[in-house]
Design a protein around this motif. Structure first.
Motif, PDB file in Angstrom:
ATOM      1  N   ARG A  71       1.446 -14.442   0.923  1.00 39.36           N
ATOM      2  CA  ARG A  71       1.179 -13.834   2.232  1.00 39.36           C
ATOM      3  C   ARG A  71       0.405 -14.754   3.095  1.00 39.36           C
ATOM      4  NH1 ARG A  71       0.012  -8.264  -0.860  1.00 39.36           N
ATOM      5  NH2 ARG A  71       2.114  -7.443  -0.594  1.00 39.36           N
ATOM      6  N   ASN A  87       7.600 -10.163   3.368  1.00 39.69           N
ATOM      7  CA  ASN A  87       5.945 -10.320   2.760  1.00 39.69           C
ATOM      8  C   ASN A  87       5.698  -9.254   1.862  1.00 39.69           C
ATOM      9  OD1 ASN A  87       5.308  -8.312   4.172  1.00 39.69           O
ATOM     10  ND2 ASN A  87       3.779  -8.977   5.344  1.00 39.69           N
ATOM     11  N   LEU A 105       5.623  -6.188   1.764  1.00 35.26           N
ATOM     12  CA  LEU A 105       4.937  -4.795   1.967  1.00 35.26           C
ATOM     13  C   LEU A 105       5.828  -3.911   1.470  1.00 35.26           C
ATOM     14  CD1 LEU A 105       3.689  -4.685   5.581  1.00 35.26           C
ATOM     15  CD2 LEU A 105       2.264  -4.613   3.475  1.00 35.26           C
ATOM     16  N   ARG A 132       9.857  -6.098   6.572  1.00 36.15           N
ATOM     17  CA  ARG A 132       8.566  -5.765   5.296  1.00 36.15           C
ATOM     18  C   ARG A 132       8.830  -6.170   3.968  1.00 36.15           C
ATOM     19  NH1 ARG A 132       5.362  -1.425   7.415  1.00 36.15           N
ATOM     20  NH2 ARG A 132       5.380  -0.460   5.393  1.00 36.15           N
TER      21      ARG A 132
END
Lengths: 216, 242
Positions: free
Chosen positions: B78, B50, B52, B47
């Motif tokens: 992204r 990207n 997140l 995670r």
């Protein structure tokens, strides 16, 4: 002395009802628009925006609507700006409605699973795109029933505008009572008319809630 | 030149440090399988790639873009890094094709017609051409996950992150999803997978990464690592799986 028949009273109340309806619709539509803007700010995660929105909502939820009407009616006049009862009522009800709608809608937005945000984030969508194409289409389905339910509160809230002299249903009732001295009859009719306005709304809210439960 | 380069990444949730200096190089066409116990930080690492999750120190470069960098266009990043989730996370109000078309039309401003063609191509790739008008609720878990893969592929990412994408599936549905991922690997797609499918990691993976207590504990070619794990922790982990 002039004699008033029940029909005289009732027909006069109906004329004033028009203003209750107009005020309700304007407050609800304008409150909805302001509420939507606030919703974007409230759920944006941008701290200053969230903070300001929270204070706004706390103010309008945490003080009596009557006091808000007084503030708009008398408060703005202090700055030398003439405010008609109509303007004051419209503004107070709009802002009051927007605060409640924002909170109702925020609950709906937050009920959308976090995975929906993560998936759309991973697809390089911006916050506005996520709201517009992913979150709101889902949240609005949930929001319909409580929003329609809240419209009942708006209709009843317009009654307070009578106190600053705006002639709508309640004010007309007071005036007719002063002329006829038949308070029980007059206010029974007033209550009946409010009920006829509100019942279809709450009935619809119930129906919509039921429909949502079987929706996919 | 690595497509994804992870250098000494550290990440804490409050007082709990979940990534304790992770470094990893992923070249174009690599299929990296990350395995490890729950809580070893493998999903968190994925995670981070990207954006997140944020991380406190270290650096991640994905396709030349610095993740979390001051001047990095996170939207650009992204677009190049796709992600598929354990819980599918399909958009329930859109059809399979609608799910696939959304990001190309909204993010890339592709025309509806072109996006529809992309959707048709991607749904065919995952073997769901006949389900383009089905809503997620009408699809099985395996089909939903394949739509989710198609949705990611529609953005034509340089690397695809897969976060335990078969863990929420009934056992009989796992293979249809793995076959799609295997096909992607064969076509040269760069994949980073967090997975519990050891057989799949061994057969399809080009690199195996065993994470333990927030660190890369052992790494190598999957077949070799599985045949002869060097560290006792991996021996125990592989042994425990059977």
């Amino acid at each position: 002395m002039v004699q008033f028949t029940v029909w005289d009273i009732f027909s006069n109340l109906l004329i004033a009802t028009e203003w209750t309806i107009i005020l309700s619709i304007i407050a609800f539509v304008c409150g909805g628009i302001v509420g939507l803007v606030l919703l974007f700010a409230r759920t944006s995660g941008v701290r200053p925006l969230v903070f300001v929105t929270k204070i706004y909502i706390e103010f309008f939820q945490g003080t009596p609507l009557l006091m808000q009407l007084f503030l708009f009616f008398f408060g703005i006049a202090l700055f030398g700006i003439e405010v008609s009862p109509w303007m004051a009522a419209t503004m107070a009800l709009t802002f009051w409605t927007s605060a409640f709608l924002t909170e109702i809608w925020r609950g709906c937005v937050e009920s959308i699973p976090k995975g929906q945000w993560e998936a759309s984030t991973s697809l390089a969508m911006t916050y506005f795109e996520q709201m517009r194409y992913v979150i709101l289409p889902q949240a609005s389905r949930i929001a319909v029933a409580p929003t329609v339910g809240f419209s009942v509160q708006v209709v009843k809230g317009t009654a307070l505008a009578s106190i600053i002299g705006f002639v709508e249903l309640t004010k007309a009732g007071t005036m007719l009572n002063n002329a006829t001295f038949r308070p029980f009859l007059v206010y029974s009719l007033v209550a009946l008319i409010y009920f006829c306005l509100c019942f279809p709304l709450s009935f619809m809210a119930k129906k919509l809630e039921g429909r949502l439960n079987v929706a996919r | 030149m690595s497509l994804v380069s992870i250098r000494e990444v550290r990440k804490s949730f409050g007082p709990l440090e979940v990534l304790k200096g992770v470094s990893l190089e992923v070249a174009k066409g690599d299929v990296v399988a990350i395995i490890g116990r729950s809580g070893s930080g493998k999903s968190t690492l994925l995670r981070c790639i990207n954006g997140l999750e944020t991380f406190q120190s270290g650096a991640i470069l994905a396709d030349g873009l610095e993740v979390g960098g001051m001047h990095t266009d996170v939207r650009e990043l992204r677009r190049h890094v796709g992600m598929v989730f354990q819980q599918f996370n399909l958009f329930p109000h859109l059809t399979a094709a609608g799910n696939v078309m959304l990001a190309p039309t909204v993010v890339n401003k592709t025309s509806k017609k072109e996006a529809a063609e992309i959707a048709a191509e991607m749904l065919a790739k995952v073997g769901l051409s006949d389900k383009r008008d089905a809503y997620p609720s009408q699809l099985s878990g395996g089909q939903q996950q394949r739509v989710a893969i198609a949705r990611s592929l529609a953005m034509r990412p340089k690397v695809l992150l897969c976060d335990e994408i078969t863990s929420a599936l009934d056992p009989e549905l796992v293979n249809e999803v793995l076959r799609v991922v295997e096909q992607l690997a064969k076509e040269g797609m760069t994949l980073i997978l967090v997975t519990h499918e050891m057989r799949f990691a061994r057969d399809v993976g080009t690199n195996l990464v065993f994470m333990h207590h927030g660190k890369v504990h052992e790494t190598g070619v999957p077949k070799e690592v599985f045949a002869a794990p060097k560290t006792p922790e991996l021996q125990q982990f592989v042994g425990g799986i059977g």
